[in-house]
Design a protein around this motif. Structure first.
Motif, PDB file in Angstrom:
ATOM      1  N   ALA A  40      41.797  40.216  42.416  1.00 22.48           N
ATOM      2  CA  ALA A  40      43.174  40.429  42.880  1.00 22.48           C
ATOM      3  C   ALA A  40      43.261  41.598  43.857  1.00 22.48           C
ATOM      4  O   ALA A  40      44.065  41.577  44.789  1.00 22.48           O
ATOM      5  CB  ALA A  40      44.095  40.669  41.688  1.00 22.48           C
ATOM      6  N   LYS A  41      42.425  42.596  43.647  1.00 18.13           N
ATOM      7  CA  LYS A  41      42.427  43.763  44.543  1.00 18.13           C
ATOM      8  C   LYS A  41      41.975  43.375  45.949  1.00 18.13           C
ATOM      9  O   LYS A  41      42.510  43.856  46.944  1.00 18.13           O
ATOM     10  CB  LYS A  41      41.521  44.844  43.958  1.00 18.13           C
ATOM     11  CG  LYS A  41      41.565  46.159  44.707  1.00 18.13           C
ATOM     12  CD  LYS A  41      40.596  47.124  44.092  1.00 18.13           C
ATOM     13  CE  LYS A  41      39.581  47.440  45.156  1.00 18.13           C
ATOM     14  NZ  LYS A  41      38.471  48.221  44.748  1.00 18.13           N
ATOM     15  N   ASP A  42      40.985  42.494  46.043  1.00 19.16           N
ATOM     16  CA  ASP A  42      40.487  42.044  47.345  1.00 19.16           C
ATOM     17  C   ASP A  42      41.470  41.111  48.043  1.00 19.16           C
ATOM     18  O   ASP A  42      41.483  41.024  49.267  1.00 19.16           O
ATOM     19  CB  ASP A  42      39.143  41.339  47.184  1.00 19.16           C
ATOM     20  CG  ASP A  42      38.068  42.267  46.650  1.00 19.16           C
ATOM     21  OD1 ASP A  42      38.216  43.497  46.823  1.00 19.16           O
ATOM     22  OD2 ASP A  42      37.086  41.764  46.072  1.00 19.16           O
ATOM     23  N   ARG A  43      42.292  40.406  47.265  1.00 21.87           N
ATOM     24  CA  ARG A  43      43.211  39.424  47.838  1.00 21.87           C
ATOM     25  C   ARG A  43      44.532  40.023  48.287  1.00 21.87           C
ATOM     26  O   ARG A  43      45.367  39.307  48.847  1.00 21.87           O
ATOM     27  CB  ARG A  43      43.489  38.326  46.801  1.00 21.87           C
ATOM     28  CG  ARG A  43      42.281  37.473  46.541  1.00 21.87           C
ATOM     29  CD  ARG A  43      42.463  36.483  45.420  1.00 21.87           C
ATOM     30  NE  ARG A  43      43.802  35.948  45.342  1.00 21.87           N
ATOM     31  CZ  ARG A  43      44.366  35.546  44.215  1.00 21.87           C
ATOM     32  NH1 ARG A  43      43.711  35.642  43.085  1.00 21.87           N
ATOM     33  NH2 ARG A  43      45.579  35.053  44.205  1.00 21.87           N
ATOM     34  N   GLU A  44      44.746  41.302  48.080  1.00 18.79           N
ATOM     35  CA  GLU A  44      46.015  41.925  48.475  1.00 18.79           C
ATOM     36  C   GLU A  44      46.241  41.896  49.982  1.00 18.79           C
ATOM     37  O   GLU A  44      47.374  41.831  50.437  1.00 18.79           O
ATOM     38  CB  GLU A  44      46.073  43.369  47.973  1.00 18.79           C
ATOM     39  CG  GLU A  44      46.283  43.484  46.487  1.00 18.79           C
ATOM     40  CD  GLU A  44      46.238  44.929  46.020  1.00 18.79           C
ATOM     41  OE1 GLU A  44      45.956  45.821  46.846  1.00 18.79           O
ATOM     42  OE2 GLU A  44      46.477  45.160  44.827  1.00 18.79           O
ATOM     43  N   ARG A  45      45.174  41.922  50.756  1.00 14.60           N
ATOM     44  CA  ARG A  45      45.328  41.953  52.215  1.00 14.60           C
ATOM     45  C   ARG A  45      45.581  40.575  52.817  1.00 14.60           C
ATOM     46  O   ARG A  45      45.957  40.468  53.978  1.00 14.60           O
ATOM     47  CB  ARG A  45      44.099  42.582  52.857  1.00 14.60           C
ATOM     48  CG  ARG A  45      42.815  41.849  52.582  1.00 14.60           C
ATOM     49  CD  ARG A  45      41.623  42.676  53.048  1.00 14.60           C
ATOM     50  NE  ARG A  45      40.397  42.077  52.590  1.00 14.60           N
ATOM     51  CZ  ARG A  45      39.674  41.245  53.316  1.00 14.60           C
ATOM     52  NH1 ARG A  45      40.060  40.922  54.529  1.00 14.60           N
ATOM     53  NH2 ARG A  45      38.560  40.734  52.832  1.00 14.60           N
ATOM     54  N   ASN A  47      47.778  37.581  53.676  1.00 20.37           N
ATOM     55  CA  ASN A  47      49.225  37.401  53.733  1.00 20.37           C
ATOM     56  C   ASN A  47      49.639  36.014  54.196  1.00 20.37           C
ATOM     57  O   ASN A  47      50.824  35.746  54.315  1.00 20.37           O
ATOM     58  CB  ASN A  47      49.855  38.465  54.646  1.00 20.37           C
ATOM     59  CG  ASN A  47      49.102  38.622  55.942  1.00 20.37           C
ATOM     60  OD1 ASN A  47      48.289  37.785  56.289  1.00 20.37           O
ATOM     61  ND2 ASN A  47      49.362  39.711  56.638  1.00 20.37           N
ATOM     62  N   LYS A 170      52.487  34.435  52.272  1.00 21.96           N
ATOM     63  CA  LYS A 170      52.267  34.773  50.873  1.00 21.96           C
ATOM     64  C   LYS A 170      53.406  35.668  50.395  1.00 21.96           C
ATOM     65  O   LYS A 170      53.696  36.701  50.989  1.00 21.96           O
ATOM     66  CB  LYS A 170      50.931  35.474  50.729  1.00 21.96           C
ATOM     67  CG  LYS A 170      50.554  35.777  49.313  1.00 21.96           C
ATOM     68  CD  LYS A 170      49.156  36.397  49.291  1.00 21.96           C
ATOM     69  CE  LYS A 170      48.784  36.839  47.923  1.00 21.96           C
ATOM     70  NZ  LYS A 170      47.473  37.462  47.923  1.00 21.96           N
ATOM     71  N   VAL A 172      55.037  38.348  48.122  1.00 23.96           N
ATOM     72  CA  VAL A 172      54.575  39.496  47.344  1.00 23.96           C
ATOM     73  C   VAL A 172      55.588  39.746  46.236  1.00 23.96           C
ATOM     74  O   VAL A 172      56.749  40.041  46.483  1.00 23.96           O
ATOM     75  CB  VAL A 172      54.406  40.742  48.229  1.00 23.96           C
ATOM     76  CG1 VAL A 172      53.954  41.910  47.405  1.00 23.96           C
ATOM     77  CG2 VAL A 172      53.460  40.456  49.364  1.00 23.96           C
ATOM     78  N   LYS A 174      56.568  42.018  43.187  1.00 24.49           N
ATOM     79  CA  LYS A 174      56.339  43.334  42.571  1.00 24.49           C
ATOM     80  C   LYS A 174      57.269  43.460  41.375  1.00 24.49           C
ATOM     81  O   LYS A 174      58.408  43.079  41.406  1.00 24.49           O
ATOM     82  CB  LYS A 174      56.608  44.456  43.563  1.00 24.49           C
ATOM     83  CG  LYS A 174      55.636  44.483  44.729  1.00 24.49           C
ATOM     84  CD  LYS A 174      55.902  45.624  45.634  1.00 24.49           C
ATOM     85  CE  LYS A 174      54.913  45.620  46.797  1.00 24.49           C
ATOM     86  NZ  LYS A 174      55.143  46.711  47.720  1.00 24.49           N
TER      87      LYS A 174
END
Length: 175
Positions: A40-45, A47, A170, A172, A174
């Motif tokens: 999930a950390k790698d997929r944050e960028r 969009n 994508k 986001v 939160k």
């Protein structure tokens, strides 16, 4: 016996999924359902999302789904590297396909049972899918959305049902 054509299994019948009652059910031959940057950390960028959506109801056998997965993954990993995309197969092949094997050659009438015990033996697995359901998704950055579309286009050629490719942003969430 050779593999029957896809038109034999295209129509949706009642699902046959209770594995505790099915002896000799074949394994799923898809090694991975998520490829690329899976954390999930790698997929944050990422969009942009490309979605492969099915237009008609029907069944997709595992070997067709695996061929589509291989085509999409091979193209994306060659053009982009594995850390620049996320490919996911959304559906899982729960349905077990049965086949009443019949011999069709001279003298075969003494070897087969005909309609007696015609329930069939398990020969493969399939996905039962309805119109509008998502089959695959690819998440990429905005500059690579054309490559994601091309990968899904190559995967779409391997599937027996007509599909549509949708490009979206994508969302986001939160909270």
């Amino acid at each position: 016996m050779p593999l029957r054509p896809a038109k034999c299994y295209k129509r949706i019948k009642r699902p046959y999924t209770r594995l505790e009652y099915i002896h000799g059910a074949p394994y799923v031959q898809i090694p991975r359902f998520e490829m690329g940057a899976t954390k999930a950390k790698d997929r944050e960028r990422f969009n942009s999302v490309a979605i492969l959506r099915v237009l008609e109801s029907g069944q997709i056998r595992v070997n067709a789904l695996e061929a589509a997965r291989q085509m999409a993954y091979k193209y994306l990993s060659k053009v982009l590297t594995d850390q620049n995309f996320y490919l996911k197969i959304v559906k899982y092949p729960h349905h077990v396909i049965r086949e009443n094997k019949m011999l069709a050659m001279a003298g075969a009438d003494r070897l087969q049972e005909g309609m007696r015990l015609a329930f069939g033996v398990p020969t493969g697995r399939a996905i039962q899918i309805e119109p509008g359901e998502v089959l695959m998704i690819v998440e990429v950055e905005d500059r690579n959305i054309a490559h994601a579309k091309e990968a899904l286009n190559r995967a779409r050629a391997k599937l027996p049902l007509p599909c549509r490719i949708e490009l979206t942003r994508k969302s986001v969430i939160k909270g």
